[in-house]
Design an enzyme around this catalytic site. Structure first.
Site, PDB file in Angstrom:
ATOM      1  N   ARG A   1       7.443  66.198  51.341  1.00  0.00           N
ATOM      2  CA  ARG A   1       7.550  66.778  49.993  1.00  0.00           C
ATOM      3  C   ARG A   1       6.283  66.479  49.193  1.00  0.00           C
ATOM      4  NH1 ARG A   1      10.939  68.033  45.405  1.00  0.00           N
ATOM      5  NH2 ARG A   1      10.788  66.492  43.749  1.00  0.00           N
TER       6      ARG A   1
ATOM      7  N   LYS B   1      18.591  68.000  41.835  1.00  0.00           N
ATOM      8  CA  LYS B   1      18.871  66.642  41.379  1.00  0.00           C
ATOM      9  C   LYS B   1      18.847  66.589  39.855  1.00  0.00           C
ATOM     10  CE  LYS B   1      16.941  61.967  41.624  1.00  0.00           C
ATOM     11  NZ  LYS B   1      15.807  61.158  42.112  1.00  0.00           N
TER      12      LYS B   1
ATOM     13  N   ARG C   1      13.715  68.419  48.315  1.00  0.00           N
ATOM     14  CA  ARG C   1      14.137  67.060  48.650  1.00  0.00           C
ATOM     15  C   ARG C   1      15.038  67.125  49.885  1.00  0.00           C
ATOM     16  NH1 ARG C   1      14.738  67.701  43.047  1.00  0.00           N
ATOM     17  NH2 ARG C   1      13.574  66.203  41.762  1.00  0.00           N
TER      18      ARG C   1
ATOM     19  N   HIS D   1      11.183  68.518  38.899  1.00  0.00           N
ATOM     20  CA  HIS D   1      11.008  67.268  38.149  1.00  0.00           C
ATOM     21  C   HIS D   1      11.563  67.406  36.742  1.00  0.00           C
ATOM     22  CE1 HIS D   1       7.386  65.857  40.796  1.00  0.00           C
ATOM     23  NE2 HIS D   1       8.551  65.533  41.323  1.00  0.00           N
TER      24      HIS D   1
ATOM     25  N   TYR E   1       0.376  63.975  41.393  1.00  0.00           N
ATOM     26  CA  TYR E   1      -0.408  64.894  42.219  1.00  0.00           C
ATOM     27  C   TYR E   1      -1.758  65.212  41.591  1.00  0.00           C
ATOM     28  CZ  TYR E   1       4.192  64.878  44.088  1.00  0.00           C
ATOM     29  OH  TYR E   1       5.400  64.439  44.582  1.00  0.00           O
TER      30      TYR E   1
ATOM     31  N   HIS F   1      10.259  62.329  52.884  1.00  0.00           N
ATOM     32  CA  HIS F   1       9.871  62.452  51.476  1.00  0.00           C
ATOM     33  C   HIS F   1       8.364  62.639  51.333  1.00  0.00           C
ATOM     34  CE1 HIS F   1      10.930  62.363  47.280  1.00  0.00           C
ATOM     35  NE2 HIS F   1       9.948  61.520  47.029  1.00  0.00           N
TER      36      HIS F   1
END
Length: 360
Positions: A311, A229, A205, A333, A342, A308
């Site tokens: 990414r 994150k 990120r 994630h 994806y 982004h």
């Protein structure tokens, strides 16, 4: 501690004291589980709701601090419908469905805490009636829908390498007649190409890139140590691997990092900017990286490309070679539901593979 997290915590502490005491209690209850940035979003959402209550005469408070539990207890369903309409139709700044859903979810979390978890000195719930329990919040972010929006707006296959190559060479040819732009290109092309290459070969990120320090890089083992994150353990950095393609780009940039950007020894940031007229370099900002990618993307012929989406480009490419669980781990994630995007993005590739199998 991450630079962004430290800033968000400071702003959170400044703003939470302007909330009612029961909101302050709720935020303290959530601090161990949620990041300062998430809690800061909660505060912004409550500021919006309480401000609307007072403007509509549904609270007699002269400021948000003085909003009472009784005023929340006696709200009618019509009031919540009215607030939702306000969010979606106000002329100056209507919110998207995703934003409205998030704001209502923040209110549901607060009302649930007050009615089901928090209690007074007699062990009764702080909130006797929870109007938000009646509010249905439909799921907005479906992986298939997100994938549909990304179709054609990410880099695919050879484009990943082509974009990095364009930053190294092509952009310079395109702006050669503009002395200022060309000077900036010559000064920063190795750094800028390195940042793009790193994201396209690791899926980091932008906030994770900004927070990287020089000591977080183990170039020989193609490894970075990253504050991820949602991870509130500030003593732990997650190891994240990057592909071989980024190794040379990192080595080339690092050889220039100190001399070209006049980087003082005390500056630990991996990626450095040297503002015009400055005597020494400092950590690049998130906004600077975002604007930098947009600048190159427009000239590259992909004006919709953002940092982004780099990414997303990596993630789609990586998913083709790995399963959903490895992709989830690489991207950091919280659940595979997010990673499902994806799977939908690669549907076309999968269908083509089936056709090839039938033809053989």
């Amino acid at each position: 501690m991450s630079i962004q997290k430290n800033s968000d915590r400071k702003h959170l502490d400044q703003r939470v004291v302007r909330m009612p005491w029961f909101v302050q209690q709720f935020i303290d209850y959530k601090r161990p589980d949620l990041s300062p940035s998430t809690l800061l979003e909660y505060i912004r959402d409550y500021e919006s709701f309480f401000g609307w209550l007072r403007a509509e005469g549904l609270s007699a408070a002269d400021n948000n601090t003085n909003i009472t539990l009784l005023e929340l207890e006696t709200l009618h369903m019509d009031s919540i419908v009215g607030y939702r309409l306000y969010l979606t139709t106000r002329a100056e700044s209507a919110n998207s469905r995703v934003t409205v859903s998030r704001k209502l979810s923040a209110l549901r979390s607060l009302f649930h805490y007050l009615s089901q978890i928090a209690e007074d000195e007699n062990f009764y719930p702080l909130l006797k009636r929870n109007i938000m329990a009646k509010v249905e919040i439909k799921r907005i972010h479906k992986p298939k829908d997100t994938a549909a929006k990304l179709k054609g707006k990410i880099l695919e296959e050879e484009e990943l390498l082509e974009f990095v190559g364009y930053i190294y060479e092509g952009y310079g040819r395109d702006v050669e007649s503009n002395k200022q732009a060309y000077y900036s290109f010559q000064q920063n092309r190795e750094r800028d190409a390195c940042i793009a290459s790193l994201i396209l070969n690791s899926g980091l990120r932008v906030s994770e890139v900004v927070n990287l320090n020089i000591d977080d890089l183990d170039i020989n083992n193609k490894l970075l140590y990253v504050y991820r994150k949602g991870n509130n353990d500030e003593t732990f950095k997650t190891p994240v691997y990057f592909r071989e393609q980024a190794k040379d780009d990192l080595a080339q940039y690092i050889s220039l990092r100190q001399t070209r950007y006049k980087t003082p020894k005390r500056e630990k940031a991996l990626f450095i900017a040297l503002p015009n007229g400055a005597q020494e370099g400092k950590r690049m900002t998130k906004r600077a990286i975002q604007e930098m990618i947009i600048k190159y993307a427009k000239r590259f012929g992909k004006p919709y490309l953002t940092v982004h989406k780099l990414r997303h480009s990596f993630a789609t490419d990586y998913y083709l070679q790995n399963d959903i669980y490895k992709t989830k781990e690489q991207l950091g994630h919280a659940s595979t539901e997010t990673t499902e995007v994806y799977a939908h993005l690669t549907d076309k590739t999968m269908s083509e593979a089936i056709e090839r199998r039938q033809d053989s």
